[in-house]
Motif scaffolding. Structure first.
Motif, PDB file in Angstrom:
ATOM      1  N   GLU A   1    -133.006 -89.974 -11.951  1.00 31.33           N
ATOM      2  CA  GLU A   1    -134.092 -90.033 -10.963  1.00 31.33           C
ATOM      3  C   GLU A   1    -135.119 -88.933 -11.192  1.00 31.33           C
ATOM      4  OE1 GLU A   1    -132.131 -89.893  -7.212  1.00 31.33           O
ATOM      5  OE2 GLU A   1    -131.224 -91.889  -7.417  1.00 31.33           O
TER       6      GLU A   1
ATOM      7  N   ASP B   1    -129.939 -86.394 -14.844  1.00 28.83           N
ATOM      8  CA  ASP B   1    -130.300 -87.090 -13.607  1.00 28.83           C
ATOM      9  C   ASP B   1    -131.384 -88.111 -13.914  1.00 28.83           C
ATOM     10  OD1 ASP B   1    -131.384 -87.843 -11.097  1.00 28.83           O
ATOM     11  OD2 ASP B   1    -130.622 -85.996 -10.207  1.00 28.83           O
TER      12      ASP B   1
ATOM     13  N   GLY C   1    -123.399 -92.499  -9.513  1.00 26.75           N
ATOM     14  CA  GLY C   1    -123.483 -93.884  -9.057  1.00 26.75           C
ATOM     15  C   GLY C   1    -122.309 -94.692  -9.583  1.00 26.75           C
TER      16      GLY C   1
ATOM     17  N   LYS D   1    -126.994 -93.819 -11.684  1.00 28.16           N
ATOM     18  CA  LYS D   1    -127.882 -92.717 -11.306  1.00 28.16           C
ATOM     19  C   LYS D   1    -128.167 -91.754 -12.455  1.00 28.16           C
ATOM     20  CE  LYS D   1    -126.421 -92.508  -6.425  1.00 28.16           C
ATOM     21  NZ  LYS D   1    -125.826 -91.623  -5.384  1.00 28.16           N
TER      22      LYS D   1
END
Length: 366
Positions: free
Chosen positions: A282, A280, A143, A261
Motif C-alpha cells: 500500500e 508494504d 493479508g 497486502k
C-alpha cells in the motif's frame, strides 16, 4: 531434568553440546558414543560428561537415559533411531528423519507401537526470526497469503566441507540436506502440503573435491542435485521451491511469502535470528520488522529442549514426527513426481503446533 544420551560426535555436535550444557537448563547429558572413541573422550572432557560408551547398544542399555539424541550422518539415522526405539528410548534425530520415505514409515510405526516419541531437527523455525514471521502473518499484516517461493541455490559442499562425499550419496543431495529447513519453515508459516509437482535431475555424474582434505579427489554422484517444483498447500496456496548444488551464484531470496497486502521476506531458515523485512504494497515501502521472540543466536538443541519438555508435561512437542515425517514425504515427492511425470499426493497431514511462548528465563521452555 531430562537425561540425554548422544550418538554421534561429528561436526554439528559442538553446538549441541555447548547449548545443552550452557543454555538449556532442563537437559542433562548422561553419556556419549561415537565410532571414533577419541571424539567421545574429547567431548567428555570438555563438557564434563559422566559416561562414554563404545557402542550405541551399550548406550541404549543405560536405564538412566530417557532421550537419545541421534546426530549421526543421514544414512545412519535409521539404524540408530530404530535401535534406540527398540530399547525403549524416545528419540530426537538430526534431519532428515530417515534417508528414504520407507525408513521414515518404519520409524514412525515402531515409535507408535512402543508408545514412544520420535522427533527431530530442524529447530531453526522455533527461533526469533521465523517465529516473528509467523506472528506477523497470523496477525493479518500481509493479508491473505496468495503464494510463496523458496530457493537454496549454490555449488555444493565439496569446496568447503572437510568430508563432502556423503552429500552425494544415499540420504544426501540438496533437498535432503537443506530442504528440511525450507519446507519446515514454509509449513509452519502456511500449513501442510497436500501434493507436489516436481522434477529432479543429476547435473554432473562426478564432482571434483576442492577442499584441502580431499583436494582433487573425484566424487561419484548417486542422488539428484537439482530439484524444483510446486508445493500445493492444503490452504490452496501455491508455492515454489528450488534446491540445488549446481549453480555458482543466485540472487534469489531465501523465502518470500506473498500476501494481498504485501510481501514478507523470510531470512535464511538455517539460522535463528536474522533480519526480517516486509514490503508494504500500500505504501510502496520496505521496512525491517523487529524480532519479538527469544533465541536469536545459534540455538541448536532448542527443538530437543522443547521435545523433552513436552514429554515431561504431556503437551504436544513442536518438533514431533508428525512434522519431520511430513517434511520427509514432501521431499521424497519431488523425486517421485519427476519419475512418474505427474503430481504426487502427500498422504500425511500436518497441523501447526502452538507458536513459541515467551519465558522470562532463557533456556527454560513452556
Amino acid at each position: 531434568m531430562t537425561k540425554i544420551g548422544i550418538v554421534g560426535i561429528g561436526d554439528i555436535s559442538g553446538i549441541y553440546l555447548k547449548n545443552i550444557t550452557e543454555t538449556f537448563k532442563e537437559l542433562e547429558i548422561v553419556a556419549v558414543c561415537d565410532l571414533i572413541r577419541e571424539r567421545a573422550l574429547k567431548a567428555q572432557e570438555k563438557y564434563n560428561i559422566p559416561k562414554v560408551y563404545d557402542t550405541m547398544e551399550e548406550l541404549f542399555a543405560d536405564e538412566s537415559i530417557e532421550v537419545v539424541l541421534n546426530i549421526t550422518r543421514p544414512y545412519e539415522h535409521f539404524a540408530v533411531s530404530k535401535g534406540a526405539l527398540e530399547a525403549g528410548k524416545h528419540v530426537y534425530s538430526e534431519k532428515p528423519l530417515g534417508a528414504s520415505l520407507e525408513e521414515g514409515k518404519q520409524l514412525v510405526a515402531l515409535a507408535e507401537e512402543k508408545g514412544l516419541m520420535i522427533g527431530g531437527a530442524p529447530d531453526t523455525f522455533l527461533g526469533a526470526s521465523i517465529q516473528t514471521c509467523r506472528k506477523f502473518i497470523d496477525d493479518g499484516n500481509i493479508g491473505e497469503i496468495v503464494g510463496a517461493s523458496a530457493a537454496m541455490m549454490g555449488h555444493g559442499p565439496e569446496s568447503w566441507h572437510h568430508d563432502p562425499e556423503f552429500f552425494y550419496k544415499y540420504g544426501g543431495g540438496p533437498m535432503m540436506d537443506m530442504g528440511p529447513y525450507y519446507i519446515t519453515a514454509l509449513i509452519n508459516l502456511i500449513g501442510g502440503v497436500k501434493s507436489v509437482t516436481g522434477v529432479a535431475h543429476k547435473s554432473f555424474e562426478k564432482r571434483t573435491a576442492t577442499c584441502k582434505e580431499h583436494n582433487g579427489e573425484m566424487i561419484t554422484v548417486d542422488v539428484p542435485t537439482f530439484l524444483t517444483g510446486v508445493l500445493h498447500f492444503e490452504s490452496g496456496v501455491i508455492g515454489t521451491i528450488t534446491t540445488t548444488f549446481d549453480v555458482y551464484k543466485s540472487n534469489q531470496r531465501n523465502i518470500e511469502i506473498h500476501g494481498t497486502k504485501g510481501t514478507l521476506f523470510v531470512p535464511d531458515p538455517n539460522c535463528f535470528g536474522n533480519e526480517v523485512k516486509y514490503f508494504d504494497g500500500e505504501t510502496g515501502e520496505e521496512k525491517v520488522i523487529p524480532v519479538c521472540f527469544d533465541y536469536k543466536e545459534n540455538s541448536r538443541a532448542l527443538g530437543l529442549a522443547d521435545f523433552a519438555k513436552a514429554i515431561k508435561t504431556g503437551r504436544k512437542p513442536r518438533t514431533s514426527y508428525k512434522q519431520t515425517f511430513h517434511v520427509l514425504e514432501v521431499m521424497q515427492a519431488f523425486v517421485n513426481s519427476g519419475d512418474e511425470g505427474k503430481t504426487t499426493e502427500i498422504t500425511s497431514r500436518f497441523s501447526r503446533e502452538a507458536p513459541m511462548l515467551q519465558n522470562n528465563i532463557h533456556g527454560i521452555l513452556d
